[in-house]
Design a protein around this motif. Structure first.
Motif, PDB file in Angstrom:
ATOM      1  N   ALA A 211       0.826  -1.208   0.000  1.00 32.73           N
ATOM      2  CA  ALA A 211       0.000   0.000   0.000  1.00 32.73           C
ATOM      3  C   ALA A 211       0.861   1.259   0.000  1.00 32.73           C
ATOM      4  O   ALA A 211       0.542   2.252  -0.664  1.00 32.73           O
ATOM      5  CB  ALA A 211      -0.936   0.000   1.208  1.00 32.73           C
ATOM      6  N   THR A 215       0.966   3.814  -3.108  1.00 33.94           N
ATOM      7  CA  THR A 215       0.589   5.194  -2.792  1.00 33.94           C
ATOM      8  C   THR A 215       1.667   6.167  -3.262  1.00 33.94           C
ATOM      9  O   THR A 215       1.374   7.221  -3.842  1.00 33.94           O
ATOM     10  CB  THR A 215       0.350   5.362  -1.280  1.00 33.94           C
ATOM     11  OG1 THR A 215      -0.742   4.531  -0.883  1.00 33.94           O
ATOM     12  CG2 THR A 215       0.033   6.810  -0.930  1.00 33.94           C
ATOM     13  N   LYS A 216       2.928   5.814  -3.045  1.00 35.60           N
ATOM     14  CA  LYS A 216       4.012   6.668  -3.532  1.00 35.60           C
ATOM     15  C   LYS A 216       3.959   6.788  -5.047  1.00 35.60           C
ATOM     16  O   LYS A 216       4.137   7.889  -5.599  1.00 35.60           O
ATOM     17  CB  LYS A 216       5.373   6.125  -3.086  1.00 35.60           C
ATOM     18  CG  LYS A 216       6.539   6.908  -3.700  1.00 35.60           C
ATOM     19  CD  LYS A 216       7.891   6.534  -3.150  1.00 35.60           C
ATOM     20  CE  LYS A 216       8.996   7.290  -3.870  1.00 35.60           C
ATOM     21  NZ  LYS A 216      10.340   7.072  -3.310  1.00 35.60           N
ATOM     22  N   ALA A 234      -5.385   4.419 -10.258  1.00 36.96           N
ATOM     23  CA  ALA A 234      -5.802   4.140  -8.887  1.00 36.96           C
ATOM     24  C   ALA A 234      -6.745   2.940  -8.837  1.00 36.96           C
ATOM     25  O   ALA A 234      -6.671   2.105  -7.924  1.00 36.96           O
ATOM     26  CB  ALA A 234      -6.475   5.371  -8.277  1.00 36.96           C
ATOM     27  N   GLN A 238      -5.909  -0.311  -6.790  1.00 35.25           N
ATOM     28  CA  GLN A 238      -6.826  -0.694  -5.718  1.00 35.25           C
ATOM     29  C   GLN A 238      -7.310  -2.131  -5.893  1.00 35.25           C
ATOM     30  O   GLN A 238      -7.469  -2.861  -4.915  1.00 35.25           O
ATOM     31  CB  GLN A 238      -8.019   0.274  -5.694  1.00 35.25           C
ATOM     32  CG  GLN A 238      -8.802   0.269  -4.399  1.00 35.25           C
ATOM     33  CD  GLN A 238      -8.068   0.957  -3.271  1.00 35.25           C
ATOM     34  OE1 GLN A 238      -6.953   0.582  -2.915  1.00 35.25           O
ATOM     35  NE2 GLN A 238      -8.698   1.974  -2.697  1.00 35.25           N
TER      36      GLN A 238
END
Length: 264
Positions: A211, A215-216, A234, A238
């Motif tokens: 995660a 995210t980075k 995204a 996800q």
């Protein structure tokens, strides 16, 4: 000759220390770039690494380019195309590699971050400054330009007006002004710098590593892509995240009111 870049690992956290304090940790005229590239490759290959700290030995974070190497480049012995190639195969490889490292990177700026030294800090995700730190985008003082990505990095961190002020004047700012301008997240006492950086790295490393890495990547892509493109990315990230064991553990721990245990 001492090793330029020290590589130390404590659990999931790697600390990279620029280790040429007598010359204030320059990034040219030595093995700095090669050492960084090797360290980054090593981190990519080691999935146990969840956070990285970059700092400098001695009183400086990094003085940037080595002045004797600049003298060699300005002597007239080298042609312009040769100098261009030196940049492309040398220092310009560093921002591409460090900026795109999947693992979050914290710059623990212990002292002067000048020229390419400031740009090195800007390549990191988070910057924490010692009270003794100072910063300068000082290339114009030497009649040159930011050749290592600073003109791209700095405006994205502190805005066009402030980045232009630093770049056009080449003047030095202190740690508190750097914090006010958003260049660093916080300023701490010199004796607390590494403890603060390690504590922050530990809090990052405590989260599910997939995660954090994804995210980075989203944050990096968001700096230069369209919203609809980022949303598509995204959604893909996800869908992968929902299928991981660490996500299932996080949900179960929340429902069971216990601390989660993540394995990566």
């Amino acid at each position: 000759m001492a090793e330029f870049l020290l590589y130390e690992q404590d659990g999931p956290v790697v600390t990279l220390t620029l280790n040429e304090p007598a010359r204030r940790n320059p990034l040219t005229g030595n093995s700095a770039v090669a050492d960084f590239l090797a360290a980054i490759d090593r981190i990519h290959a080691d999935r146990s690494v969840r956070a990285v700290i970059v700092t400098g030995a001695g009183t400086a974070f990094s003085s940037g380019g080595d002045i004797k190497d600049m003298e060699r480049q300005s002597s007239g012995a080298l042609g312009g195309m040769q100098i261009r190639q030196e940049y492309r195969t040398g220092i310009q490889r560093l921002p591409l590699a460090l900026y795109n490292l999947e693992v979050p990177v914290i710059a623990a700026v212990n002292g002067a971050a000048i020229g390419a030294g400031l740009d090195l800090a800007c390549m990191c995700d988070i910057r924490i400054a010692s009270e003794h730190a100072k910063f300068a985008e000082s290339f114009v003082k030497l009649g040159i330009i930011p050749g290592d990505g600073g003109a791209w990095l700095l405006p994205r961190l502190i805005g066009l007006s402030r980045a232009s002020e630093l770049s056009f004047t080449g003047e030095v700012i202190g740690a508190q002004q750097a914090a006010e301008w958003g260049l660093v997240s916080r300023v701490v006492a010199a004796g607390e710098l590494m403890a603060t950086a390690k504590e922050l790295a530990g809090r990052i490393a405590a989260n599910p590593p997939h995660a954090v890495r994804l995210t980075k990547r989203l944050i990096r892509e968001a700096m230069h892509t369209r919203l609809d493109t980022l949303l598509e990315m995204a959604a893909a990230f996800q869908s992968l995240s929902h299928q991981t064991a660490d996500h299932r553990e996080a949900v179960a721990a929340f429902l069971e009111k216990r601390a989660p245990v993540f394995h990566g």
